[in-house]
Enzyme design. Structure first.
Site, PDB file in Angstrom:
ATOM      1  N   GLU A   1       0.855  -1.192   0.000  1.00 21.92           N
ATOM      2  CA  GLU A   1       0.000   0.000   0.000  1.00 21.92           C
ATOM      3  C   GLU A   1       0.886   1.236   0.000  1.00 21.92           C
ATOM      4  OE1 GLU A   1      -3.758   2.070   2.356  1.00 21.92           O
ATOM      5  OE2 GLU A   1      -2.356   0.835   3.498  1.00 21.92           O
TER       6      GLU A   1
ATOM      7  N   ASN B   1       9.367   8.083   0.839  1.00 22.01           N
ATOM      8  CA  ASN B   1       8.521   8.607  -0.221  1.00 22.01           C
ATOM      9  C   ASN B   1       8.083   7.495  -1.169  1.00 22.01           C
ATOM     10  OD1 ASN B   1       7.372  10.087  -2.382  1.00 22.01           O
ATOM     11  ND2 ASN B   1       8.685  11.831  -1.920  1.00 22.01           N
TER      12      ASN B   1
ATOM     13  N   ASP C   1      -3.541  11.794  -2.576  1.00 21.74           N
ATOM     14  CA  ASP C   1      -3.714  13.228  -2.749  1.00 21.74           C
ATOM     15  C   ASP C   1      -4.105  13.501  -4.200  1.00 21.74           C
ATOM     16  OD1 ASP C   1      -3.395  16.031  -3.002  1.00 21.74           O
ATOM     17  OD2 ASP C   1      -1.918  16.029  -1.388  1.00 21.74           O
TER      18      ASP C   1
ATOM     19  N   ASP D   1     -12.439   9.115  -3.285  1.00 22.98           N
ATOM     20  CA  ASP D   1     -13.739   9.775  -3.237  1.00 22.98           C
ATOM     21  C   ASP D   1     -13.765  10.952  -4.205  1.00 22.98           C
ATOM     22  OD1 ASP D   1     -11.824  11.209  -1.554  1.00 22.98           O
ATOM     23  OD2 ASP D   1     -13.517  12.529  -1.105  1.00 22.98           O
TER      24      ASP D   1
ATOM     25  N   THR E   1     -10.445   2.339   4.584  1.00 15.66           N
ATOM     26  CA  THR E   1      -9.419   3.174   5.199  1.00 15.66           C
ATOM     27  C   THR E   1     -10.121   4.145   6.152  1.00 15.66           C
ATOM     28  OG1 THR E   1      -9.506   5.045   3.651  1.00 15.66           O
ATOM     29  CG2 THR E   1      -8.212   3.121   2.979  1.00 15.66           C
TER      30      THR E   1
END
Length: 212
Positions: free
Chosen positions: A44, A96, A118, A154, A192
């Protein structure tokens, strides 16, 4: 996900190298040595506080999981949970996620999860989106031949962008859901923290699965 700086975070990470590393490059092609047993590797990118990766590791002891989180304070929160649970099939990386091809050997990973990344909504920020072609190229390299990518968000704009980006890259879509929580997948879906919060507000969750 960003949290206020936690003074205890870095010392906690440094004190528990058996569960977390800040230098993932040195384990490239040797990640299985960090687990109790050899098993397919599920990664993930962007763990948040770890709800998804921890529940998946508990639900699937036959798989090995690695959670990558850039923010030190956030990674330390996940580590605290792992120190309580001590799951044999979960390892963490504080680094990162853009360096995934430097952390894993070609074909070393079975599945990559991108959960509520993001969206970087401005056009000039497109190169930062985790479904931008340069990232897709890295995923293609590290995934095994039968491996695939799972993406949830979303953000409709990011979802539409990702569909176009993956399609233009030549990826093949296995599943596309425009309302995950009202689909057949809802029963087995592991949420999540963000997903749980957004769904409680009635927001639609989008998901896709694709392979190269």
């Amino acid at each position: 996900m960003r949290l206020r700086n936690k003074p205890w975070a870095r010392p906690l990470i440094e004190a528990n190298p058996q569960f977390i590393t800040t230098d993932p490059k040195k384990y490239r092609s040797e990640w299985q040595k960090r687990f109790k047993k050899i098993a397919p590797l599920f990664v993930e990118i962007g763990t948040g506080k770890g709800q998804f990766i921890i529940e998946m590791a508990q639900k699937h002891p036959e798989r090995n999981f690695i959670g990558i989180e850039l923010q030190t304070s956030v990674a330390a929160v996940v580590l605290k949970k792992q120190l309580e649970l001590k799951l044999d099939n979960l390892q963490l990386i504080c680094a990162n996620g853009s360096g995934v091809s430097e952390y894993f050997e070609d074909g070393e990973v079975a599945v990559i999860y991108l959960n509520f990344s993001d969206p970087w909504p401005k056009k000039k920020q497109a190169k930062r989106r985790l479904t931008y072609p340069t990232f897709l190229e890295q995923y293609k390299n590290v995934l095994e031949k039968k491996g695939h990518l799972e993406f949830k968000t979303d953000n409709r704009g990011l979802f539409e962008y990702s569909l176009k980006s993956m399609n233009n890259f030549g990826m093949i879509f296995d599943k596309i859901s425009l309302n995950l929580h009202q689909s057949d997948e809802a029963e087995d879906n592991v949420m999540t923290e963000y997903e749980e919060k957004f769904s409680q507000r009635g927001q639609v969750i989008y998901k896709l699965e694709a392979h190269f």
